[in-house]
Design a protein around this motif. Structure first.
Motif, PDB file in Angstrom:
ATOM      1  N   UNK A   5       0.841  -1.206   0.000  1.00 32.10           N
ATOM      2  CA  UNK A   5       0.000   0.000   0.000  1.00 32.10           C
ATOM      3  C   UNK A   5       0.871   1.248   0.000  1.00 32.10           C
ATOM      4  N   UNK A   6       1.920   1.236   0.810  1.00 30.30           N
ATOM      5  CA  UNK A   6       2.821   2.388   0.885  1.00 30.30           C
ATOM      6  C   UNK A   6       3.500   2.625  -0.465  1.00 30.30           C
ATOM      7  N   UNK A   7       3.917   1.545  -1.127  1.00 28.50           N
ATOM      8  CA  UNK A   7       4.546   1.642  -2.451  1.00 28.50           C
ATOM      9  C   UNK A   7       3.558   2.201  -3.473  1.00 28.50           C
ATOM     10  N   UNK A   8       2.314   1.710  -3.457  1.00 32.12           N
ATOM     11  CA  UNK A   8       1.301   2.230  -4.380  1.00 32.12           C
ATOM     12  C   UNK A   8       1.056   3.718  -4.120  1.00 32.12           C
ATOM     13  N   UNK A   9       0.975   4.100  -2.857  1.00 32.10           N
ATOM     14  CA  UNK A   9       0.751   5.507  -2.506  1.00 32.10           C
ATOM     15  C   UNK A   9       1.913   6.367  -2.997  1.00 32.10           C
ATOM     16  N   UNK A  12       1.678   6.684  -6.804  1.00 33.06           N
ATOM     17  CA  UNK A  12       0.562   7.562  -7.174  1.00 33.06           C
ATOM     18  C   UNK A  12       0.937   9.017  -6.942  1.00 33.06           C
ATOM     19  N   UNK A  13       1.585   9.287  -5.808  1.00 30.21           N
ATOM     20  CA  UNK A  13       2.023  10.655  -5.494  1.00 30.21           C
ATOM     21  C   UNK A  13       2.973  11.146  -6.595  1.00 30.21           C
ATOM     22  N   UNK A  14       3.920  10.289  -6.945  1.00 34.47           N
ATOM     23  CA  UNK A  14       4.907  10.632  -7.982  1.00 34.47           C
ATOM     24  C   UNK A  14       4.219  10.939  -9.312  1.00 34.47           C
ATOM     25  N   UNK A  15       3.243  10.110  -9.689  1.00 33.03           N
ATOM     26  CA  UNK A  15       2.525  10.297 -10.959  1.00 33.03           C
ATOM     27  C   UNK A  15       1.722  11.595 -10.954  1.00 33.03           C
ATOM     28  N   UNK A  56      -1.900   9.262 -15.961  1.00 32.08           N
ATOM     29  CA  UNK A  56      -0.519   9.085 -15.505  1.00 32.08           C
ATOM     30  C   UNK A  56      -0.451   8.147 -14.294  1.00 32.08           C
ATOM     31  N   UNK A  57      -1.400   8.288 -13.379  1.00 35.91           N
ATOM     32  CA  UNK A  57      -1.449   7.391 -12.215  1.00 35.91           C
ATOM     33  C   UNK A  57      -1.657   5.954 -12.685  1.00 35.91           C
ATOM     34  N   UNK A  58      -2.632   5.752 -13.562  1.00 33.36           N
ATOM     35  CA  UNK A  58      -2.926   4.397 -14.033  1.00 33.36           C
ATOM     36  C   UNK A  58      -1.734   3.804 -14.792  1.00 33.36           C
ATOM     37  N   UNK A  59      -1.063   4.643 -15.572  1.00 36.65           N
ATOM     38  CA  UNK A  59       0.085   4.169 -16.341  1.00 36.65           C
ATOM     39  C   UNK A  59       1.237   3.759 -15.426  1.00 36.65           C
ATOM     40  N   UNK A  60       1.596   4.613 -14.474  1.00 37.15           N
ATOM     41  CA  UNK A  60       2.733   4.315 -13.601  1.00 37.15           C
ATOM     42  C   UNK A  60       2.438   3.135 -12.680  1.00 37.15           C
ATOM     43  N   UNK A  61       1.252   3.097 -12.102  1.00 44.78           N
ATOM     44  CA  UNK A  61       0.918   1.963 -11.242  1.00 44.78           C
ATOM     45  C   UNK A  61       0.823   0.674 -12.058  1.00 44.78           C
ATOM     46  N   UNK A  62       0.254   0.777 -13.262  1.00 42.12           N
ATOM     47  CA  UNK A  62       0.158  -0.383 -14.145  1.00 42.12           C
ATOM     48  C   UNK A  62       1.523  -0.954 -14.511  1.00 42.12           C
ATOM     49  N   UNK A  63       2.480  -0.081 -14.811  1.00 43.12           N
ATOM     50  CA  UNK A  63       3.848  -0.521 -15.138  1.00 43.12           C
ATOM     51  C   UNK A  63       4.487  -1.274 -13.978  1.00 43.12           C
ATOM     52  N   UNK A  64       4.016  -0.968 -12.759  1.00 37.52           N
ATOM     53  CA  UNK A  64       4.554  -1.607 -11.560  1.00 37.52           C
ATOM     54  C   UNK A  64       3.688  -2.770 -11.076  1.00 37.52           C
ATOM     55  N   UNK A  83      -9.764   3.117  -7.401  1.00 37.87           N
ATOM     56  CA  UNK A  83      -9.733   2.239  -6.234  1.00 37.87           C
ATOM     57  C   UNK A  83      -8.743   1.102  -6.480  1.00 37.87           C
ATOM     58  N   UNK A  84      -7.633   1.157  -5.754  1.00 35.61           N
ATOM     59  CA  UNK A  84      -6.615   0.116  -5.851  1.00 35.61           C
ATOM     60  C   UNK A  84      -6.647  -0.802  -4.624  1.00 35.61           C
TER      61      UNK A  84
END
Length: 119
Positions: A5-9, A12-15, A56-64, A83-84
């Protein structure tokens, strides 16, 4: 809180920051709600930027390797919810963010800084 969760957050912040989101807030809510561990709230200045932030959020989280369980609000583009599971991201237009005032509703959550997400 779990590290996923922390990694996803953090991602998302970065994106959001990468696309110049305004006033990014990360609230740790796991201790007050079973909905999620983190709420992330940000806004864009217009509907095009709101859409770019979401993309951008969906792209960066998706890549990860993280895919949203649910996405709501894409047609209106004034409040989009991603909602992740352990992380819920709210991207607003400026007006809707002021109107819905999620920060006030979730004020019992703990504000988390970008530095804390990277620790």
């Amino acid at each position: 809180m779990n590290n996923t969760a922390k990694e996803m957050a953090r991602l998302a912040y970065e994106a959001l920051e990468d696309k110049k989101a305004e006033d990014i807030k990360v609230l740790e809510i796991g201790n007050i709600s079973i909905i999620a561990d983190y709420f992330i709230i940000a806004n864009g200045t217009n509907t095009s930027q709101v859409q770019a932030l979401v993309d951008n959020v969906q792209e960066l989280l998706g890549k990860n390797g993280y895919n949203p369980k649910r996405v709501e609000g894409l047609r209106t583009s004034s409040w989009i919810l991603l909602d992740y599971g352990d992380v819920v991201i709210h991207v607003f237009s400026k007006e809707d963010r002021l109107f819905y005032d999620l920060e006030r509703i979730w004020r019992d959550g703990t504000l988390v800084s970008r530095e804390q997400l990277e620790a």
